[in-house]
Each structure stands twice: as structure tokens, then as C-alpha cells.
Enzyme design. Structure first.
Site, PDB file in Angstrom:
ATOM      1  N   VAL A  22       0.745  -1.316   0.152  1.00  0.00           N
ATOM      2  CA  VAL A  22       0.063  -0.117  -0.060  1.00  0.00           C
ATOM      3  C   VAL A  22       0.789   1.374   0.037  1.00  0.00           C
ATOM      4  CG1 VAL A  22      -1.791   1.252   1.289  1.00  0.00           C
ATOM      5  CG2 VAL A  22      -2.026  -1.163   1.189  1.00  0.00           C
ATOM      6  N   THR A  90      -2.097  -4.100   9.771  1.00  0.00           N
ATOM      7  CA  THR A  90      -2.847  -4.182  10.985  1.00  0.00           C
ATOM      8  C   THR A  90      -3.566  -5.737  10.831  1.00  0.00           C
ATOM      9  OG1 THR A  90      -4.772  -2.897   9.898  1.00  0.00           O
ATOM     10  CG2 THR A  90      -3.418  -1.762  11.504  1.00  0.00           C
ATOM     11  N   THR A 125      -6.218  -0.116   8.322  1.00  0.00           N
ATOM     12  CA  THR A 125      -7.491  -0.416   8.501  1.00  0.00           C
ATOM     13  C   THR A 125      -7.725  -0.587   9.879  1.00  0.00           C
ATOM     14  OG1 THR A 125      -7.440  -1.354   6.295  1.00  0.00           O
ATOM     15  CG2 THR A 125      -9.237  -1.907   7.965  1.00  0.00           C
ATOM     16  N   CYS A 265      -6.518  -8.163   4.402  1.00  0.00           N
ATOM     17  CA  CYS A 265      -7.506  -7.169   4.317  1.00  0.00           C
ATOM     18  C   CYS A 265      -8.875  -7.981   4.621  1.00  0.00           C
ATOM     19  CB  CYS A 265      -7.811  -6.456   3.221  1.00  0.00           C
ATOM     20  SG  CYS A 265      -6.574  -5.164   3.051  1.00  0.00           S
TER      21      CYS A 265
END
Length: 460
Positions: A22, A90, A125, A265
Site C-alpha cells: 500500500v 494491521t 485499517t 484485508c
């Protein structure tokens, strides 16, 4: 002149903290317009970037070689920036509760180097409240500065889809938020430098955090429904893909498909939302039910493989099975939280020897995470079953006759000759004897063709 103007005029810099799948594309995109510092604690990764190598394969070596990003692992360089974007993973812990360790560590590192009049934007996130309730206190403690007085914070959830060359940072509407109107305005203008389709201003940081976490929870639930349908239809002897193609002719049918839901994710984020909900006294019913279905799919695929091997008169204990693809999704080297590993572990419980083929996977991460060394296609011989788990582009050049040669006693069959004699009982008997177990998880191959030339074919 506000911070946005100073950034645009290259009087101030943007920093990216966390240069993974990312953070790195974001850094590269901003570097086309402004001065950017790219920071990561992984020295080896930074050295690769400096050499012009893109280990993520998100933008490619050429882009890395020509970018103006200042790649560094020296945290003191963060002091040269006034606008910081934090994009670290995360994950969840073994008990499926949020693991905020990377985010807290990044906040401490940034806090030690935070200067007055800076803006910090988190992209990781999280569940609603993390930015203001957990990250801000760390920044204040480490910097000695006061949020709202000496520095401001915002949140803009990442929406980059690893391995997807169509939906990129520039072409996805960016949700942005800030702790006050002034911060929101600056954050929005900074992101508009690189997001061609524009931004959406959320009314608060918590709203933006919540919007991100439900995006992946929604997708997770829809895939779980498809996986449950696959289980039901397989019991009925109905081809799930054929059913979905028929249902997909209706204008409002949502085109989701069954599969192994892994990655950092979709297979993780729903647990952040349910964790926070449980803290508030509410226990999820739909979200966790969907998660359970998806978490169990690796075991289901392995058990289905064993059942098909038994039907093909294969000895399971001591059998050899090849798995093509181990990354969490196609055309992406990321192996974090891949559910293909669940298939491997379950097969090994049955005494099966598993070989993995994956030319895309990050070999170093694969070894460090799972102690797996992939092999080449040429090493796949004398197999009792083959599983195509991830439909990489590299696998699409393989035809069914190529695959048939990878089994113990199978011979390729000329399809034209087969069609001439397909009606004879002798041919049918030969096909039955030559039955080779092919588990095509994502439906890469044509079912009818596979069955005609002697495969015991199965897919979700």
C-alpha cells in the site's frame, strides 16, 4: 500560505511510513508531484528499492528506478517532513483479536521525530476510534507535543487492491477525514494531487474508519454466501459455476464467487469490527458466521481432495499432491494470511506429501512465514492429485494434456481422436482407469473437457 501550498511548492515534504503493497505505490504516486520521503524499518526492503527493485510487483522495477522518492530506514529523516502518511499492516493475533503492534510502533517512531505544525494521516485499517484514542496519545507522549495545538491528525483508508492493475490509487475515489475543518481541507487537497477521480470528505475520523472496515466485511460476507452455496451444490451434484452464470443474467444479481479468502484485508478486517462491537456489548451474528465459513474453506478443499482421491482408488497416506499457487490472490506475490496453507496443513495430516508451484510468490516471505520452498513445474511428476489453488497468469499457458503428464500413469489424449471414439465402451473404460484427480478451485479449466479426457474433476 498553508501546509498544502508549501507542499505543492516543494517547500515541505510528504513522508510515507511503511513501504509495503500500500505505502510504496502511494509514495511513488506523490513523488510525481511533490517531494517524498519513503520510510520503512525493513533495511533489506529499502536497499532493494534503492537498487530499483520492486519486491511487491505493484508498480514494477522501471517505476522504482525512475522515482524521486527518498527511500530510507533512518527515522530521523522524518523530521524533514510536515505531512506524514502512515500505511502499516494491521493484522490479527492467533485469537483473532486486533494486533495493533505495527501501528503503535509506527506511531512511536513518528512521535519521536514529529515537529510542530505537522499533519499525520493514518491509512491502516482499524476499528472506529483507534486513530484518536490509541495513536494520538502515543504521538503526544513521544513528541511532547499537543494534538490540536502543535499538530493535527486525519484518516484516509487505503483502497489499493494488490495485484489489480485496473483499480489503482489514481482511479479510486479516496475517502478523507480530519480532526477539524482546516485539517480536512488540507488533507483533501493533498490527496487530490494524485487521485484523478477525486476525494470524498467523511464527516469525522470515526466515520472514515468505519467505512473502511465495513467495505471488506461486506465482501467477506458475500463470498461466504458463495462458499456455502458451493458446499450445498457439491452435495447435490450441481456445478456451482454453472449456477452462478445462470443467476448472473439477472441485472441485480451480485457477481461474487466462492474461493479461499485470505490476505491482509478481507480475511482480517471483519475481526476488527466485531472486536469493537463486543467491547460495546454486542456480539456479531452475520459477520462472524461468514468468517467461520471462510476460515474453514481450506479444510473443506483438503477433505474434498482426499474424498476424490479415494474415489479414484488412490492410496491417501503417502500420496503426492501438487498445489499450483500459494499466494493469497492471483498475480500478487503476497503470501500473508494465505488460506492455501490451510489446505497444505490439512493434507499433511492425512500423510500426504505436498509440493508447491508458485512463480509469483515472494520466496523469502514464503520461507520465513511457513517454511515452504516452492518448486518448478518440471519437478511435478508422478502426482496422485493436483490442486490449482490460485489462477496466476503464468498458469494459463498450461493445457489439460500438459497437466495429465504430471500424474503417475496418465498419458495425454488427442482430443480429435477422443471425439471420434468417445461413444465406445472401450474408450469409457480406459478413461475410468486413467482417472486423475484435478482440483480446480477457481474454475480455470473447462469441466466437460477435463472429464472427457479422464480427469476426476472438482471445483468450488
Amino acid at each position: 500560505m498553508n501546509l498544502y501550498d508549501r507542499i505543492k511548492n516543494r517547500q515541505e515534504k510528504i513522508s510515507l511510513i511503511g513501504l509495503g503493497y500500500v505505502g510504496m505505490p502511494i509514495a511513488v504516486a506523490f513523488a510525481k508531484k511533490v517531494d517524498v520521503i519513503g520510510f520503512d524499518v525493513n533495511r533489506e526492503k529499502i536497499e532493494q528499492y534503492k537498487k530499483g527493485i520492486d519486491p511487491t510487483k505493484e508498480v514494477g522495477n522501471d517505476v522504482i528506478q525512475n522515482t524521486t522518492v527518498e527511500f530510507t530506514y533512518e527515522e530521523s529523516m522524518l523530521r524533514d517532513s510536515k505531512f506524514h502518511i502512515v500505511a502499516v499492516p494491521t493484522p490479527v493475533k492467533d485469537d483473532r483479536t486486533p494486533d495493533l503492534t505495527p501501528l503503535e510502533s509506527a506511531s512511536r517512531t513518528l512521535g519521536r521525530n514529529l515537529t510542530k505544525n505537522s499533519i499525520v494521516v493514518y491509512e491502516s485499517t482499524v476499528y472506529p476510534g483507534v486513530t484518536e484514542d490509541i495513536c494520538v496519545p502515543i504521538l503526544e507522549k513521544e513528541s511532547g507535543l499537543k494534538c490540536g495545538v502543535d499538530f493535527k491528525v486525519g484518516y484516509s483508508p487505503e483502497r489499493i487492491n494488490p495485484g489489480d492493475q485496473e483499480h489503482r490509487l489514481e482511479s479510486i475515489i479516496k475517502v478523507v477525514s480530519g480532526m477539524d475543518e482546516e485539517t480536512l481541507d488540507i488533507v483533501a487537497k493533498v490527496y487530490e494531487l494524485v487521485v484523478d477521480v477525486g476525494v470524498y470528505k467523511a464527516e469525522s475520523i470515526k466515520v472514515a474508519e468505519a467505512a473502511k472496515v465495513i467495505e471488506n466485511a461486506q465482501r467477506d460476507i458475500n463470498i461466504a454466501f458463495m462458499n456455502e452455496l458451493s458446499i450445498i451444490f457439491n452435495k447435490m451434484g450441481i456445478d456451482t459455476k454453472a449456477v452462478l452464470e445462470a443467476a448472473g443474467t439477472k441485472w441485480n444479481f451480485l457477481k461474487f464467487f466462492p474461493g479461499l479468502v485470505g490476505g491482509h484485508c478481507i480475511g482480517v478486517d471483519p475481526y476488527y469490527l466485531t472486536y469493537k462491537a463486543e467491547q460495546m456489548g454486542y456480539y456479531s451474528q452475520i459477520i462472524l458466521s461468514g468468517r467461520k465459513i471462510n476460515d474453514d474453506m481450506g479444510k473443506y478443499v483438503a477433505e474434498s481432495t482426499v474424498k476424490n482421491m479415494i474415489k479414484a482408488n488412490k492410496q491417501v497416506n503417502g500420496a503426492k499432491v501438487a498445489i499450483f499457487g500459494i499466494t493469497f490472490k492471483e498475480n500478487c506475490p503476497d503470501v500473508r494470511n494465505t488460506k492455501v496453507v490451510d489446505v497444505i496443513k490439512e493434507l499433511e495430516e492425512y500423510g500426504v506429501t505436498v509440493k508447491v508451484v508458485d512463480p509469483v510468490a515472494d520466496k523469502e516471505d514464503l520461507w520465513q512465514e511457513y517454511r515452504i520452498n516452492p518448486c518448478g513445474v518440471d519437478e511435478i511428476k508422478e502426482m496422485d492429485a493436483i490442486i490449482f489453488a490460485v489462477p496466476h497468469e503464468e498458469f494459463k499457458d498450461l493445457n489439460l494434456n500438459d497437466i495429465k503428464l504430471m500424474y503417475g500413469s496418465a498419458e495425454p489424449i488427442d482430443l480429435e481422436v477422443m471425439n471420434e471414439v468417445a461413444a465406445t465402451s472401450e474408450f469409457e473404460a480406459e478413461i475410468q482407469r486413467d482417472s486423475c484427480v484435478l482440483m480446480d478451485i477457481k474454475g480455470m479449466f473447462d469441466r466437460k473437457e477435463a472429464e472427457q479426457i479422464g480427469f476426476k474433476y472438482w471445483r468450488l
